[in-house]
Design a protein around this motif. Sequence first.
Motif, PDB file in Angstrom:
ATOM      1  N   LYS A   1       0.828  -1.211   0.000  1.00 29.18           N
ATOM      2  CA  LYS A   1       0.000   0.000   0.000  1.00 29.18           C
ATOM      3  C   LYS A   1       0.863   1.262   0.000  1.00 29.18           C
ATOM      4  O   LYS A   1       0.628   2.181  -0.784  1.00 29.18           O
ATOM      5  CB  LYS A   1      -0.930   0.024   1.219  1.00 29.18           C
TER       6      LYS A   1
ATOM      7  N   GLU B   1      -5.466  -6.020  -4.572  1.00 29.00           N
ATOM      8  CA  GLU B   1      -6.019  -7.376  -4.497  1.00 29.00           C
ATOM      9  C   GLU B   1      -6.200  -7.965  -5.894  1.00 29.00           C
ATOM     10  O   GLU B   1      -5.928  -9.146  -6.125  1.00 29.00           O
ATOM     11  CB  GLU B   1      -7.345  -7.390  -3.739  1.00 29.00           C
TER      12      GLU B   1
ATOM     13  N   ASN C   1      -7.073  -0.856  -2.062  1.00 34.37           N
ATOM     14  CA  ASN C   1      -7.362  -2.247  -1.724  1.00 34.37           C
ATOM     15  C   ASN C   1      -7.806  -3.047  -2.943  1.00 34.37           C
ATOM     16  O   ASN C   1      -7.317  -4.157  -3.181  1.00 34.37           O
ATOM     17  CB  ASN C   1      -8.419  -2.329  -0.624  1.00 34.37           C
ATOM     18  N   MET C   2      -8.705  -2.482  -3.712  1.00 35.58           N
ATOM     19  CA  MET C   2      -9.246  -3.179  -4.869  1.00 35.58           C
ATOM     20  C   MET C   2      -8.164  -3.454  -5.914  1.00 35.58           C
ATOM     21  O   MET C   2      -8.036  -4.581  -6.409  1.00 35.58           O
ATOM     22  CB  MET C   2     -10.372  -2.351  -5.499  1.00 35.58           C
TER      23      MET C   2
ATOM     24  N   SER D   1      -8.155   6.574  -3.748  1.00 34.74           N
ATOM     25  CA  SER D   1      -8.867   6.403  -2.486  1.00 34.74           C
ATOM     26  C   SER D   1      -8.420   5.103  -1.818  1.00 34.74           C
ATOM     27  O   SER D   1      -7.816   4.236  -2.460  1.00 34.74           O
ATOM     28  CB  SER D   1     -10.379   6.356  -2.728  1.00 34.74           C
ATOM     29  N   GLU D   2      -8.730   4.957  -0.562  1.00 36.73           N
ATOM     30  CA  GLU D   2      -8.394   3.737   0.181  1.00 36.73           C
ATOM     31  C   GLU D   2      -9.072   2.520  -0.451  1.00 36.73           C
ATOM     32  O   GLU D   2      -8.471   1.452  -0.563  1.00 36.73           O
ATOM     33  CB  GLU D   2      -8.816   3.879   1.647  1.00 36.73           C
ATOM     34  N   ALA D   3     -10.309   2.696  -0.887  1.00 38.07           N
ATOM     35  CA  ALA D   3     -11.032   1.590  -1.529  1.00 38.07           C
ATOM     36  C   ALA D   3     -10.338   1.173  -2.824  1.00 38.07           C
ATOM     37  O   ALA D   3     -10.205  -0.022  -3.111  1.00 38.07           O
ATOM     38  CB  ALA D   3     -12.479   1.987  -1.802  1.00 38.07           C
ATOM     39  N   GLU D   4      -9.889   2.149  -3.615  1.00 33.47           N
ATOM     40  CA  GLU D   4      -9.179   1.839  -4.860  1.00 33.47           C
ATOM     41  C   GLU D   4      -7.865   1.123  -4.581  1.00 33.47           C
ATOM     42  O   GLU D   4      -7.505   0.190  -5.302  1.00 33.47           O
ATOM     43  CB  GLU D   4      -8.875   3.108  -5.652  1.00 33.47           C
TER      44      GLU D   4
END
Length: 103
Positions: A65, A89, A85-86, A80-83
């Motif tokens: 990260k 992964e 992670n996505m 963004s944090e969601a991006e």
Amino acid sequence: MKDVIINVLPIVITAIGTFIVGILKKKYSEYINTDTKKEIAMLTVRYVEQVFTALHGKDKLEKAKSTFVDMLNEKGIKVSEAEINMLLEAAVNQMNERKGVDK
């Protein structure tokens, strides 16, 4: 009346053209940024897998990260944090599929 239309028409056409170019430029930038994010995510996963072999689990994820965000920041791309992670992964999944590893 005809003179008013003739004088105003170029202004209206220019305004509409500027608006359309702005929209196209924004969409193009979003497309390029998304592709860049995907490429950097894959590079980051490969890098962390190869260099930080002693790290596992959450420690390896945190390193990925921070590396990913640093690389995007250098290019001036926000994420963004969601991006984060996505994309990471998805990159891990893609790398595992190429290796033939089941999750």
